[in-house]
Design an enzyme around this catalytic site. Structure first.
Site, PDB file in Angstrom:
ATOM      1  N   GLY A 352    -116.094 -22.597  30.723  1.00 43.16           N
ATOM      2  CA  GLY A 352    -115.340 -23.802  30.364  1.00 43.16           C
ATOM      3  C   GLY A 352    -113.880 -23.465  30.191  1.00 43.16           C
ATOM      4  O   GLY A 352    -113.467 -22.308  30.333  1.00 43.16           O
ATOM      5  N   ASP A 397    -112.631 -38.642  23.911  1.00 45.13           N
ATOM      6  CA  ASP A 397    -114.083 -38.744  24.058  1.00 45.13           C
ATOM      7  C   ASP A 397    -114.780 -38.575  22.712  1.00 45.13           C
ATOM      8  O   ASP A 397    -115.736 -37.813  22.579  1.00 45.13           O
ATOM      9  CB  ASP A 397    -114.591 -37.698  25.054  1.00 45.13           C
ATOM     10  CG  ASP A 397    -115.968 -38.066  25.631  1.00 45.13           C
ATOM     11  OD1 ASP A 397    -116.345 -39.252  25.534  1.00 45.13           O
ATOM     12  OD2 ASP A 397    -116.654 -37.186  26.166  1.00 45.13           O
TER      13      ASP A 397
END
Length: 597
Positions: A352, A397
């Site tokens: 990531g 988010d």
């Protein structure tokens, strides 16, 4: 005859004004007769300390009222001049309390004022009320969007409230056309402020500079404003300061004030010293003698340490500031190195934006774990969101599946793969809609711009989801689509908002706390971005620092509280599928904070 009468009137006016003039100076504060409240106090070395390491507001006023208007006329306010030397020191290098202000107030103490962003000058109900009759020059060190702040390091001229009439970033204009020089108010270094009001020209000038610099010729702020409608005949002059989550000491080292004349110059050489940063100075024996005597012992030990250092270097680790909170739960780097077989590629689970994740087995317990290896050079993992950092971090988010809980149920926001950075006071440059359907703010779905208000909207959806035990958008039987905020609002409209609570709560809950969560969730879900509270206010509501605004059914409607529906998004969802979580998510555009959890 008329000319002689006019001269006589002018002479009488000048004589009366002179009799009412006030002038005083404090080169340090040696138990002076000032009116103090809160935690304000005089330190042993003659500093006026407005706040210390406690969360509070404080005031320090000249004890006697000051005359600002003639007894025979209340239409013209006197000219006045003041200068003071201050310093702001926080327990953190880059974070502080809310700031301090020079104040002219009708009363000493200012009853009913709130401590955090209102600097002890007013509260959320009377802010900007014309009946306040308060003039202030604020030294503001926290960005409060609800008050129209320009940044977290500015000087402002305030009249009857904390929404500044005019403000500017802290700094000064260097002499000889040296340009503008920035100053950091929380640097801990002493600075001098000059505030001057010309009653004839109806003009306010505010100047700021380090004490090592003479008064700049160009003021930092100039404002044309008649203070006759603000100042009463007699007022009190002094200082106010407040702290918040970050404990801060606000000091005044010297102060001079005068009406109808120039305030006397502060004698800088007579000012008290600020406390030493970093503790007491070591004695010569400790600073010089002990190291010299230890050299021989160190030389003898070096040869034995070389082998150990070479071995330990392989397992060297670095403690970062954010890790200190979790000391008892840390694993040694050596344990993780062995568990992952030296972070071998065959143990790699995924990659990531924040680092690589490896599969590992703890040698002691044989427990299977996942280990994320983050680069110490990256600052991506440091979590100041909307405020408290040099840039704004918008998460984009916020949702239940991105909130992580530890064994003590302390929440932590994760998954910053969609987050964006932008400067305070600037518009975000995002143009693509990203996030999860049900948590998207209406304005975000139209413009694609990621804002702090959009995060607040998502947080409101999260609050209602947790309190109700339902998804923001769901289905129920033949009723079709159910919008959670609409359902909670309908329960409130029927006079029983608790009907919306999660049945799993049972009967063991505090009614007031659940109602607070519901009402705050509805407030955060308002379709108008400016009507939503800031996240700082949300925290203050939860902690009880400020009361929740009274929500009225007359002032809200189902149109004000609404989630964007699916219409118009079907093609978009098909084009940008995501498997990161359940429900419909949108793929991010490239960001500085991309990927990872």
């Amino acid at each position: 005859m008329a000319a002689m009468f006019f001269k006589l009137v002018m002479l009488i006016q000048a004589t009366l004004a002179a009799a009412q003039n006030v002038s005083f100076i404090y080169n340090g504060f040696r138990s002076e007769n000032l009116s103090l409240d809160g935690v304000a106090q005089f330190t042993p070395n003659s500093l006026l300390m407005l706040t210390n390491d406690s969360q509070d507001k404080s005031h320090a006023f000249y004890p006697n009222p000051v005359t600002f208007k003639n007894s025979y006329s209340d239409t013209i306010a006197f000219s006045f001049s003041t200068t003071f030397v201050f310093a702001i020191r926080s327990v953190y290098a880059t974070l502080s309390g809310h700031g301090m202000a020079f104040v002219i107030s009708p009363t000493r103490g200012i009853p009913g004022a709130f401590p955090p962003q209102y600097l002890g000058l007013c509260n959320n109900t009377n802010n900007s009320n014309e009946t306040n009759c308060v003039f202030a020059v604020e030294l503001d060190t926290i960005l409060n969007n609800e008050l129209g702040d320009i940044n977290n390091n500015h000087v402002g001229i305030d009249i009857n409230g904390l929404r500044s009439e005019k403000s500017a970033p802290a700094g000064y204009y260097a002499p000889n056309n040296g340009g503008f020089r920035n100053l950091t108010l929380i640097s801990g270094q002493p600075m001098q402020v000059w505030v001057e009001y010309d009653g004839a020209k109806k003009k306010i000038d505010v100047t700021l500079a380090p004490i090592v610099v003479d008064k700049p010729q160009i003021p930092l702020l100039s404002l044309k404003r008649d203070l006759s409608m603000v100042l009463n005949k007699t007022m009190y002059v002094g200082f106010s300061a407040s702290t918040g989550s970050f404990l801060t000491s606000h000091y005044v080292l010297g102060w001079s004030f005068a009406t109808n004349g120039q305030a006397r110059e502060i004698v800088l050489s007579q000012l008290p010293k600020l406390p030493r940063i970093g503790g007491k100075k070591r004695s010569n024996l400790v600073a010089i003698g002990v190291p010299v005597m230890s050299v021989s012992l160190v030389l003898l030990a070096i040869s034995g340490l070389i082998y150990g250092i070479r071995r330990m270097k392989k397992f060297a680790e670095l403690l970062e500031d954010w890790e200190l909170e979790y000391g008892p739960q840390r694993f040694k780097y050596k344990e993780l190195y062995i568990a992952t077989k030296g972070f071998k590629e065959k143990e790699l689970l995924g990659t990531g934006g924040f680092g690589k994740v490896y599969r590992g087995i703890l040698p002691s317990s044989k427990t299977e774990i996942a280990v994320k290896r983050v680069s110490h050079d990256s600052r991506q993992g440091m979590f100041y969101l909307h405020e408290g950092w040099e840039q704004v971090v918008v998460h984009r988010d916020v949702k239940a599946s991105n909130v992580l809980l530890d064994e003590e149920l302390n929440g932590r926001l994760g998954d910053f793969g969609l987050a964006r950075l932008y400067d305070h006071g600037k518009d975000p440059q995002t143009t693509r809609v990203v996030g999860t359907l049900g948590y998207l703010a209406p304005e975000h779905t139209r413009s694609g711009k990621a804002t702090t208000q959009a995060d607040v909207f998502s947080f409101g959806a999260f609050l209602l989801e947790v309190a109700c035990g339902r998804r923001p958008i769901g289905t129920q039987g033949q009723d079709g689509e159910i919008i959670l905020v609409d359902w909670v609002f309908s329960c409130w409209k029927r006079g029983n908002i608790l009907e919306a609570r999660d049945p799993n709560l049972g009967t063991e809950f505090i009614v007031e706390e659940v109602e607070l969560v519901f009402k705050l969730g509805l407030l955060c879900s308002h379709s108008v971005p400016s009507a939503r509270p800031s996240m700082r206010q949300v925290v203050q509501y939860f902690e009880g620092d400020i009361p929740l605004p009274e929500l009225s059914l007359d002032g809200l409607s189902a149109r004000d509280l609404t989630f964007p529906h699916h219409e118009g998004f079907d093609d978009f969802v098909k084009s940008y599928p995501s498997s990161t979580s359940k429900g419909t998510s949108y793929v991010p555009e490239p960001t500085l904070l991309s990927g990872g959890r």
